[in-house]
Scaffold this motif. Sequence first.
Motif, PDB file in Angstrom:
ATOM      1  N   ARG A  97       0.861  -1.189   0.000  1.00  0.00           N
ATOM      2  CA  ARG A  97       0.000   0.000   0.000  1.00  0.00           C
ATOM      3  C   ARG A  97       0.899   1.241   0.000  1.00  0.00           C
ATOM      4  O   ARG A  97       1.679   1.450   0.924  1.00  0.00           O
ATOM      5  CB  ARG A  97      -0.921  -0.031   1.200  1.00  0.00           C
ATOM      6  N   VAL A  98       0.757   2.046  -1.033  1.00  0.00           N
ATOM      7  CA  VAL A  98       1.695   3.132  -1.312  1.00  0.00           C
ATOM      8  C   VAL A  98       0.977   4.475  -1.242  1.00  0.00           C
ATOM      9  O   VAL A  98      -0.155   4.611  -1.721  1.00  0.00           O
ATOM     10  CB  VAL A  98       2.316   2.940  -2.708  1.00  0.00           C
ATOM     11  N   GLY A 106       3.492  10.637  -7.579  1.00  0.00           N
ATOM     12  CA  GLY A 106       2.534   9.628  -7.992  1.00  0.00           C
ATOM     13  C   GLY A 106       2.923   8.962  -9.293  1.00  0.00           C
ATOM     14  O   GLY A 106       2.780   7.731  -9.448  1.00  0.00           O
ATOM     15  N   MET A 109       5.544   6.381  -8.582  1.00  0.00           N
ATOM     16  CA  MET A 109       4.998   5.206  -7.907  1.00  0.00           C
ATOM     17  C   MET A 109       4.215   4.314  -8.874  1.00  0.00           C
ATOM     18  O   MET A 109       4.256   3.084  -8.770  1.00  0.00           O
ATOM     19  CB  MET A 109       4.109   5.637  -6.739  1.00  0.00           C
ATOM     20  N   VAL A 110       3.496   4.903  -9.803  1.00  0.00           N
ATOM     21  CA  VAL A 110       2.767   4.103 -10.792  1.00  0.00           C
ATOM     22  C   VAL A 110       3.739   3.332 -11.680  1.00  0.00           C
ATOM     23  O   VAL A 110       3.540   2.146 -11.974  1.00  0.00           O
ATOM     24  CB  VAL A 110       1.850   5.013 -11.634  1.00  0.00           C
ATOM     25  N   ALA A 113       5.105   0.507  -9.661  1.00  0.00           N
ATOM     26  CA  ALA A 113       4.105  -0.538  -9.454  1.00  0.00           C
ATOM     27  C   ALA A 113       3.976  -1.426 -10.684  1.00  0.00           C
ATOM     28  O   ALA A 113       3.838  -2.651 -10.572  1.00  0.00           O
ATOM     29  CB  ALA A 113       2.757   0.093  -9.104  1.00  0.00           C
ATOM     30  N   ILE A 127      -2.248   2.443  -4.716  1.00  0.00           N
ATOM     31  CA  ILE A 127      -1.604   3.756  -4.648  1.00  0.00           C
ATOM     32  C   ILE A 127      -2.661   4.802  -4.323  1.00  0.00           C
ATOM     33  O   ILE A 127      -3.724   4.836  -4.947  1.00  0.00           O
ATOM     34  CB  ILE A 127      -0.909   4.099  -5.984  1.00  0.00           C
ATOM     35  N   GLN A 147       5.644   5.553   1.761  1.00  0.00           N
ATOM     36  CA  GLN A 147       5.103   6.813   1.257  1.00  0.00           C
ATOM     37  C   GLN A 147       6.225   7.685   0.714  1.00  0.00           C
ATOM     38  O   GLN A 147       7.318   7.737   1.287  1.00  0.00           O
ATOM     39  CB  GLN A 147       4.370   7.537   2.395  1.00  0.00           C
TER      40      GLN A 147
END
Length: 300
Positions: A97-98, A106, A109-110, A113, A127, A147
């Motif tokens: 869980r990010v 963001g 993070m995508v 992922a 996310i 995070q």
Amino acid sequence: MLERHELEAFLLLAEELHFGRTADRLHVTTSRVSQIIRRLERRIGAPLFERNSRQVQLTPLGAKLRDDLLPAYEAITAGLAEAVATSRGVRVQTLVRVGFSAPWCGNLMVQAADRFRVRHPGSDVTIEEIQLADPLGRMRAGAVDIQLTEFPIVEDDITTGPILFAEPRSLMVPESHPFAAMESVSMEDLGDTTLVTIADEAIPRYWMDYYFPRRTPSGRPVPQGPATNYWPEVLVHVSLGVGVSTVSARAEQYHSRPGLVFVPFRDAPPIMYGLMWPTSGMTPIVRAFMNTVLEIAPAR
């Protein structure tokens, strides 16, 4: 053949880029880490790290070796953790869980992922955007494992990792504001305008002082405007001429709109975005995700 202690020392140093922190994580001395790395470099026949008195960096060969070894090492570590958990009747964590607090964070993070899901079949990543008014709440509630957020963060229950973005600051002003015609502004100029801020009930005071100072460098008070709860509220207040706000210079790429002008600061400290996670522990699957982030993150 690569021995386990060599593999772990190399990959940890490639992650930390700091001999002292690597030694702490391995529970050995700094000289022991140096000895292991030197021996590994002699066996390979070329340097894996560039070292000087100020920093440690991977050589191109070292970066390639890390990229080749890391997926297999993470798979082995996750497999062992799953076997241990299964033998104890414990459910293995497969979901990471990010959280993130800015659009460019963001995006990173995508991307991480997407790569992580390919590398770790059966695992998934969720996310979510973290609101500025409560930057630590989701993590403290156990809803976020890792995070990417604005630093500084100095909390006993939260561990901070590497900085991934260092962004210069701008002052976001309405187009009718006198500052809109200036080439740059200074932190001292904040005393001559009204600063739109964030509601700070859940925000550490040191964090607020870094981003929304109450006084200028010379000690003049900075007039405080509305305390908002969400970033869109800041945009509305500034565009309507209620006040101004300090922002990352990169914010102009994402939030530019009619009525807003972004004026660079010439003396403001940068905005640092780094990783953080609960001090209570990091699971193998979360560490694997963090390593994936570090692989594709901008050069630090």
